[in-house]
Design a protein around this motif. Structure first.
Motif, short mmCIF file in Angstrom:
data_model
loop_
_atom_site.label_atom_id
_atom_site.label_comp_id
_atom_site.label_asym_id
_atom_site.label_seq_id
_atom_site.Cartn_x
_atom_site.Cartn_y
_atom_site.Cartn_z
N ASN A 358 0.79 -1.23 0.00
CA ASN A 358 0.00 0.00 0.00
C ASN A 358 0.83 1.28 0.00
N HIS A 359 2.06 1.23 0.51
CA HIS A 359 2.81 2.48 0.63
C HIS A 359 4.27 2.32 0.23
N ASP A 431 -0.83 9.10 -2.85
CA ASP A 431 -1.34 7.84 -2.28
C ASP A 431 -2.42 7.21 -3.15
#
Length: 471
Positions: A358-359, A431
């Motif tokens: 996710n990051h 993001d």
């Protein structure tokens, strides 16, 4: 009574190091781009809770909107705590005590009032700059030690670049300036531990007692183990330093491992006392694994314009001048192992952090933030390589100057222009659209000067970001 030559030497060394630390600290402190609501935001309330309540519980601040709405606030049992490692908050305790001491004497706001009124940015700036200046000094000392071990002139005459010059080169051309000093990031204590471990390791190598077990290797292991608790991806560095220690012999490696195990055990006990669990959520191994974007993530962390190490630290290409150095056989085994292992460390970190599905792009940050912990391993080698290239005075020397200068410009932008922070949220949120890290028409490292030209200095330096990006 006349001063002995040894006493005078010690005083000169202390004066040089103190001056270097203070100069770097001041340069960091006057750089205006601070990120008050990023990952480090809950460090200050956590540090205050440690000082005044002896725990990490942030329940008393749940009525503060900025705290309650922060993405880092998590629940562990019956406690509300910071999701990110508490080691940074422990490192921020001296600054917290200092602010409260000044408040008691001068009547200025104490940390509690600053938290409740959402004005903790000065603590973030001062605390981050202190840790970054300490890490800068230590990496400069590692560079100094490596110069002595690889350069004949330095080894025989003691002639080398002044410590202050080394520190300014290290500090102002790396993320130490553009990221680590911008707030109380985990990277601050993490780099202090890792650089300290490498410095002690190099000094153990020069010890006349190396044939026996040197207790300082326990300290090296303890510092590496502490770095793991500061940031769990530092497991990469724990292994790397262990590989370097192994060249000293099996007993030395076991002594190092004992120190690391001791630090790990101490961390577990501290977690049980402060958080109520042995291993908090942040350290869950399940956060890292294979995912469909893994290859892209790995390449992006190394070579993408906005998150790649090559663009964040272009001077690392000078490491090639060390790897091809004709005098390598005359170097010590530890030095040769460090020169071999050091350039591999960023690859290890890239493999680890690319497993974050996710990051993997490091969220709202600047440059190759996820590879910052490789700085103590690669920057000293790049310093040695650059000094070798500069002796040639030709195209390679000129290219070396250009590379370090470009790095300085990149990190000046990150430290001074808030528009580089706003880049994370505009035109689309990083993001939501991490593919932006590959943009060659709108790279983050150019957004500061682009905003300066298009919007003027006030907006480029201090404007509030749209969509709350980096606010």
């Amino acid at each position: 009574m006349p001063e002995s030559s040894e006493t005078g030497r010690v005083r000169r060394v202390l004066r040089s190091r103190t001056t270097t630390f203070l100069v770097v600290f001041v340069v960091f402190c006057v750089s205006p781009n601070v990120i008050p609501h990023g990952d480090p935001f809950l460090v200050v309330p956590t540090a205050r809770s440690l000082v005044h309540d002896g725990d990490l519980d942030l329940t008393e601040y749940l009525n503060v909107p900025a705290v309650l709405s922060h993405y880092g606030l998590t629940r562990e049992g019956d406690r509300f705590v910071d999701y990110f490692p508490w080691v940074t908050a422990a490192a921020a305790v001296p600054v917290t005590l200092g602010v409260d001491a000044v408040s008691a004497v001068a009547g200025t706001p104490d940390t509690d009032e600053l938290i409740r009124t959402d004005r903790t940015w000065p603590i973030q700036l001062i605390g981050g700059s202190l840790l970054a200046a300490g890490a800068t000094l230590l990496i400069a000392l590692v560079s100094e030690a490596l110069i002595d071990r690889t350069t004949r002139v330095a080894a025989t005459t003691g002639r080398r670049p002044p410590l202050l010059a080394l520190a300014l080169a290290v500090g102002l051309t790396t993320p130490l300036w553009s990221t680590v000093s911008r707030g109380l990031w985990q990277h601050g204590p993490s780099l202090v531990f890792l650089a300290g471990a490498l410095l002690v390791l190099l000094r153990v190598e020069r010890s006349p007692t190396l044939r026996r077990i040197d207790g300082r290797l326990v300290g090296v292991g303890a510092l590496a183990g502490a770095a793991y608790w500061a940031r769990p991806t530092n497991a990469v560095a724990v292994v790397a330093i262990g590989l370097i220690a192994l060249v000293m012999g099996q007993r030395s490696a076991l002594t190092y491992a004992a120190g690391a195990a001791g630090a790990f055990t101490a961390g577990v006990l501290a977690n049980l006392a402060l958080v109520g669990v042995a291993v908090p959520k942040y350290y869950a191994a399940g956060r890292i694994g294979w995912h469909r974007e893994f290859i892209e993530a790995f390449l992006a962390n190394l070579v993408s314009p906005s998150r790649g190490l090559l663009f964040t630290l272009p001077q690392i290409v000078t490491i090639g001048a060390v790897l091809t150095h004709p005098d390598q056989r005359s170097w010590s085994r530890v030095t040769r192992r460090l020169v071999f292992v050091g350039p591999l460390v960023p690859l290890g970190y890239a493999l680890a952090v690319s497993g974050f599905a996710n990051h993997w792009w490091a969220g709202h940050s600047y440059g190759a933030r996820f590879l910052i912990e490789s700085l103590p391993f690669v920057v000293p080698i790049a310093v040695v390589g650059s000094l070798r290239l500069l002796q040639g005075r030709g195209a390679l020397a000129a290219g070396t100057v250009v590379l370090w200068s470009l790095a300085g410009v990149v990190h000046f932008e990150g430290a001074w222009f808030h528009s580089t922070t706003c880049w994370n949220g505009s035109p689309t949120d990083i993001d939501v659209d991490p593919g932006r890290v590959w943009s060659v028409t709108d790279p983050q490292f150019a957004s500061g000067f682009a905003s300066l030209v298009e919007d003027g200095p006030a907006d480029a330096l201090w404007r509030s970001c749209e969509n709350g990006a980096g606010s």
